[in-house]
Write an enzyme that holds these catalytic residues in place. Structure first.
Site, PDB file in Angstrom:
ATOM      1  N   PRO A 113       0.808  -1.219   0.000  1.00  0.00           N
ATOM      2  CA  PRO A 113       0.000   0.000   0.000  1.00  0.00           C
ATOM      3  C   PRO A 113       0.845   1.274   0.000  1.00  0.00           C
ATOM      4  O   PRO A 113       1.751   1.424   0.806  1.00  0.00           O
ATOM      5  CB  PRO A 113      -0.811  -0.089   1.294  1.00  0.00           C
ATOM      6  N   GLU A 114       0.560   2.138  -0.925  1.00  0.00           N
ATOM      7  CA  GLU A 114       1.119   3.487  -0.909  1.00  0.00           C
ATOM      8  C   GLU A 114      -0.060   4.434  -0.735  1.00  0.00           C
ATOM      9  O   GLU A 114      -1.156   3.997  -0.395  1.00  0.00           O
ATOM     10  CB  GLU A 114       1.920   3.746  -2.203  1.00  0.00           C
TER      11      GLU A 114
END
Length: 292
Positions: free
Chosen positions: A2-3
């Site tokens: 996840p960014e």
DNA sequence: CAAACTACCTGACTGC
DNA sequence: TGCAGTCAGGTAGTTT
């Protein structure tokens, strides 16, 4: 992995599904994800019980849910963390670590689950952290934040000697960018990641920041990125932005602009992907230790 | 303060 | 079939 876009999708999901419900109980199934709560899992659970989440906020890749007490539940998804909103009778996920039940969970209401295979992520109780937990006060604003100070960030980049990719990954300078979007933004801006910050023109830095915004906005429109099904959004649906990657993971594939095969090189114990034609390496390379 | 490096963690995959 | 090794990588902490 996840960014910012993935975390923002999760934040929106939490905002839509877990606010204003009283917590009936918290079950910590593995101690590691609450390791930052020094008083231990039982205390962590006790402090949340009876409280309500009043909002869902984000800075960079951190999320927090302010409580009606002025404190907050702080979360980071790490590499493989998920925040799932599930019916209470849904079977437990294999890597379920923390379960938050609400007073209506047994009456058709949802329950919140923190699922994390690798456990780089975690939850913590942020005392007085409703507005901004002090634990993450060092995290910079992200390029999509309305209070992002573009001129200040450009100036700071141009005072640093590190390569621009390393700087993009520095969450104290610009937040929300991880390895994937760093490579994508650099590809779009036609900049090599080893170009030193202090040797870039203002326009170069502005262009790569624009590219970061473009890549993130595009991912956000598509609901986040997913590569290996480790990342699933708040309702359990995978994103599919990986179909439009131009550099990351594309070793040997032709560059979409010029056809040159994308290269992969080792970088900070991970990988960097770039087009050797569009993204020219700096002329003066950093001194390399050599054997006499 | 800046820069560079390491530990933390599991599971999919590869090679012998 | 098993087993060791590699890779994925964000962050905090340590060292230089």
């Amino acid at each position: 992995m996840p960014e910012l876009p993935e975390v923002e999708v999760v934040r929106r999901g939490l905002e839509a599904h877990v606010l204003d419900r009283a917590v009936a109980g918290v079950e910590v199934l593995h101690p590691r994800p609450v390791r930052r709560h020094l008083a231990g899992p039982a205390d962590f659970a006790a402090r949340l019980t009876g409280r309500r989440f009043t909002a869902a906020r984000r800075r960079g890749k951190y999320l927090w849910l302010p409580l009606d007490t002025g404190d907050a539940l702080l979360a980071h998804l790490g590499m493989s963390g998920q925040m799932l909103v599930q019916p209470a009778d849904a079977p437990d996920e294999r890597h379920l670590r923390v379960r938050v039940r609400f007073v209506d969970s047994d009456a058709g209401g949802p329950e919140l689950r923190f699922v994390d295979q690798r456990m780089f992520g975690g939850l913590s109780y942020a005392e007085g952290g409703a507005t901004l937990p002090h634990e993450i006060a060092h995290i910079a604003r992200d390029p999509l934040d309305t209070d992002f100070d573009e001129a200040d960030v450009i100036a700071r980049v141009r005072r640093r000697t590190s390569g621009i990719k390393r700087l993009l990954l520095d969450q104290g300078l610009v937040s929300g960018v991880g390895n994937i979007y760093a490579d994508e933004a650099l590809w779009r801006a036609r900049l090599h990641g080893e170009r030193r910050g202090d040797r870039l023109r203002r326009a170069d830095v502005a262009e790569v920041l624009d590219a970061v915004r473009a890549v993130m906005t595009s991912a956000l429109d598509q609901g986040g990125t997913s590569f290996d099904a480790l990342y699933v959004n708040v309702n359990g649906e995978s994103g599919y932005f990986d179909r439009s990657l131009h550099a990351y993971g594309q070793e040997g594939e032709p560059c979409a602009r010029c056809g040159t095969p994308i290269r992969r090189v080792a970088f900070m114990n991970r990988s960097s992907y770039f087009c050797p034609t569009c993204q020219k390496p700096p002329r003066s390379r950093r001194p390399v230790s050599r054997v006499p």
